[in-house]
Motif scaffolding. Structure first.
Motif, PDB file in Angstrom:
ATOM      1  N   VAL A 127      29.467  20.527  41.082  1.00  0.00           N
ATOM      2  CA  VAL A 127      30.699  20.584  40.282  1.00  0.00           C
ATOM      3  C   VAL A 127      30.384  21.014  38.854  1.00  0.00           C
ATOM      4  CG1 VAL A 127      32.598  19.218  39.325  1.00  0.00           C
ATOM      5  CG2 VAL A 127      31.872  18.855  41.704  1.00  0.00           C
ATOM      6  N   ALA A 128      29.363  20.393  38.266  1.00  0.00           N
ATOM      7  CA  ALA A 128      29.029  20.668  36.869  1.00  0.00           C
ATOM      8  C   ALA A 128      28.583  22.108  36.653  1.00  0.00           C
ATOM      9  CB  ALA A 128      27.939  19.702  36.406  1.00  0.00           C
ATOM     10  N   ILE A 184      27.269  14.513  33.008  1.00  0.00           N
ATOM     11  CA  ILE A 184      27.525  13.694  34.195  1.00  0.00           C
ATOM     12  C   ILE A 184      27.286  12.221  33.861  1.00  0.00           C
ATOM     13  CG2 ILE A 184      26.924  13.227  36.598  1.00  0.00           C
ATOM     14  CD1 ILE A 184      25.952  16.108  36.814  1.00  0.00           C
ATOM     15  N   ILE A 207      32.551  13.901  35.471  1.00  0.00           N
ATOM     16  CA  ILE A 207      31.900  15.186  35.159  1.00  0.00           C
ATOM     17  C   ILE A 207      32.728  15.894  34.096  1.00  0.00           C
ATOM     18  CG2 ILE A 207      31.011  17.338  36.102  1.00  0.00           C
ATOM     19  CD1 ILE A 207      31.253  15.786  38.888  1.00  0.00           C
ATOM     20  N   LEU A 208      32.123  16.090  32.930  1.00  0.00           N
ATOM     21  CA  LEU A 208      32.828  16.674  31.781  1.00  0.00           C
ATOM     22  C   LEU A 208      32.268  18.059  31.457  1.00  0.00           C
ATOM     23  CD1 LEU A 208      32.974  13.535  29.458  1.00  0.00           C
ATOM     24  CD2 LEU A 208      34.765  14.416  30.982  1.00  0.00           C
ATOM     25  N   LYS A 254      35.666  20.780  36.829  1.00  0.00           N
ATOM     26  CA  LYS A 254      35.586  19.766  35.781  1.00  0.00           C
ATOM     27  C   LYS A 254      36.618  20.086  34.700  1.00  0.00           C
ATOM     28  CE  LYS A 254      31.805  22.174  33.399  1.00  0.00           C
ATOM     29  NZ  LYS A 254      30.408  22.105  32.910  1.00  0.00           N
ATOM     30  N   PRO A 255      37.064  19.091  33.937  1.00  0.00           N
ATOM     31  CA  PRO A 255      36.684  17.675  34.023  1.00  0.00           C
ATOM     32  C   PRO A 255      37.325  17.008  35.237  1.00  0.00           C
ATOM     33  CG  PRO A 255      38.430  17.924  32.424  1.00  0.00           C
ATOM     34  CD  PRO A 255      38.075  19.320  32.871  1.00  0.00           C
ATOM     35  N   CYS A 256      36.577  16.116  35.852  1.00  0.00           N
ATOM     36  CA  CYS A 256      37.111  15.372  36.994  1.00  0.00           C
ATOM     37  C   CYS A 256      36.275  14.116  37.196  1.00  0.00           C
ATOM     38  CB  CYS A 256      37.099  16.220  38.266  1.00  0.00           C
ATOM     39  SG  CYS A 256      35.446  16.596  38.889  1.00  0.00           S
TER      40      CYS A 256
END
Length: 421
Positions: free
Chosen positions: A298-299, A347, A420-421, A307-309
């Protein structure tokens, strides 16, 4: 969307999840109408005292009873007695409580109601060995199963067939009264027959299966227990037994309820939430490895989520104990994730048990952030070596990243959140 403190955000998710599966929130809607006869309240589990307290606050009419919960998980009740006992390995207090609960079911008639309050932990807390089996023998087998990495369904299959009260036997003892069982589920799949080893519910497992599980994990079987299982003396009452005809049950809270509440809260904060599963099982370190790989995908690549999520999951992992360290399955999961991510930017993660106790420690779980790796290096800590020693508690304690909530008086098992940003 700006998150000032990832740690506070993840803690809020955990707190929201726990609140959503509290007895005060979930139980009142499932209370049956009072009977024409007596109402007896019995129960066992980490949430049993809070459930009993909620029943007292909402019940219209007289009642009495007894529930058993883990040490430190009690709650003040006026009419229902609360006894505290040991978990995860049973003790004499749990055995005495089980004897008294079984005695309370004697002399009931068809106009009476037995309200049974069941939650995770009840298998150890409601400890009454079958005839010819000692408490010490059950303790030894329980300890061996806990270290073996056996799934909760396997552990409870064994427990049922060595018990005088679990696997439906308590339910039959209540005859001819009507029995209503309310359950807070701590098992993947929410099978009510597995929760606390199903003391009031019929069982479809067998002595042969229990024996196969003990052999699978190479657990020593004393001769008397071997004879008990091979002869079928430990067989449990089955679903077709007509004596269960007036019984009913309701699962009032599950891991899915907790995850849904956390996902909703995340949405109110502008963070997309994705629930992987409410029933993940397997070795905690392997599940940590898998979650770390997903978080990196994801990142770095925006797959399968953007992301973000926040990624949420629940269930009950296991730990095969090989080392001498401290820590439960949530600390083990997070240590595996920390080792795999090794400070990957953006993360953050939290893993906690919803009962507030990770294994047998004083923490609910732990928190991880990208800075954890550098902080560990300054303390000369190796995530890999501490994982080999099953020492998640020691690792996160040194980093001041343990999450200590105290007993929550509910229990829907693991709660994991990866931001996750």
């Amino acid at each position: 969307m700006t998150i000032a403190s990832p740690r506070d955000f993840l803690l809020s998710l955990y707190q929201t999840a726990v609140a959503a599966v509290s007895a005060s929130q979930c139980l009142p809607a499932f209370l049956p109408p009072p009977p024409s006869g007596r109402t007896i309240v019995i129960g066992a589990g980490k949430a049993a005292a809070a459930m009993a307290q909620t029943v007292e606050r909402h019940w219209q009419g007289e009642l009495s009873g007894l529930v058993v919960t883990r040490y430190g998980h009690g709650a003040r009740c006026e009419k229902i007695e609360v006894i505290e006992a040991a978990h995860p390995v049973p003790d004499a207090a749990g055995q005495e409580a089980a004897k008294r609960i079984l005695a309370m079911t004697q002399g009931l008639d068809r106009e009476d109601l037995v309200l049974c309050l069941i939650s995770g932990g009840g298998s150890s807390l409601l400890a009454l060995p079958a005839e010819g089996i000692t408490l010490e023998q059950k303790q030894a087998i329980n300890k061996a199963l806990l270290k073996s990495g056996a799934a909760i369904s396997e552990m409870n299959c064994v427990r049922k067939h060595l018990s005088a009260i679990k696997g439906g036997r308590l339910g039959l003892a209540c005859a001819p009264a009507r029995v209503v069982t309310l359950l807070i589920s701590d098992v993947p799949g929410d099978d009510p027959r597995i929760i606390a080893s199903g003391p009031t519910l019929p069982d479809d497992t067998s002595c042969a299966e229990a024996l196969a599980i003990l052999r699978k994990y190479q657990i020593g079987i004393p001769p008397n227990i071997l004879a008990h299982l091979e002869s079928g003396a430990g067989e449990t009452p089955k679903p077709e037994d007509p004596r269960f005809a007036r019984h009913s049950h309701h699962i009032i809270a599950t891991a899915q309820h907790a995850l849904d509440a956390a996902a909703y809260y995340a949405g109110t904060q502008g963070v997309a939430a994705h629930i992987l599963s409410d029933g993940i099982e397997g070795e905690a370190r392997d599940i940590g490895l898998m979650h770390a790989a997903l978080a990196r995908q994801v990142a770095e690549k925006g797959q399968p989520f953007h992301k973000p999520c926040v990624i949420l999951s629940g269930g009950e992992t296991t730990v095969t104990v090989r080392g001498t360290g401290r820590g439960g399955r949530n600390a083990e999961f997070l240590l595996s994730l920390a080792h795999t991510l090794n400070g990957h930017s953006g993360i953050y993660a939290l893993a906690c048990d919803t009962d507030g106790i990770d294994g047998s420690e004083d923490n609910a779980g732990a928190y991880y952030e990208p800075a954890s790796a550098q902080l560990a290096a300054t303390h000369q800590l190796s995530a890999r070596l501490m994982l080999e020693n099953n020492d998640g508690y020691g690792y996160f304690s040194a980093l001041d990243q343990l999450i200590v909530s105290g007993p929550t008086r509910t229990n829907v098992n693991d709660f994991r959140a990866i931001l996750i940003l």
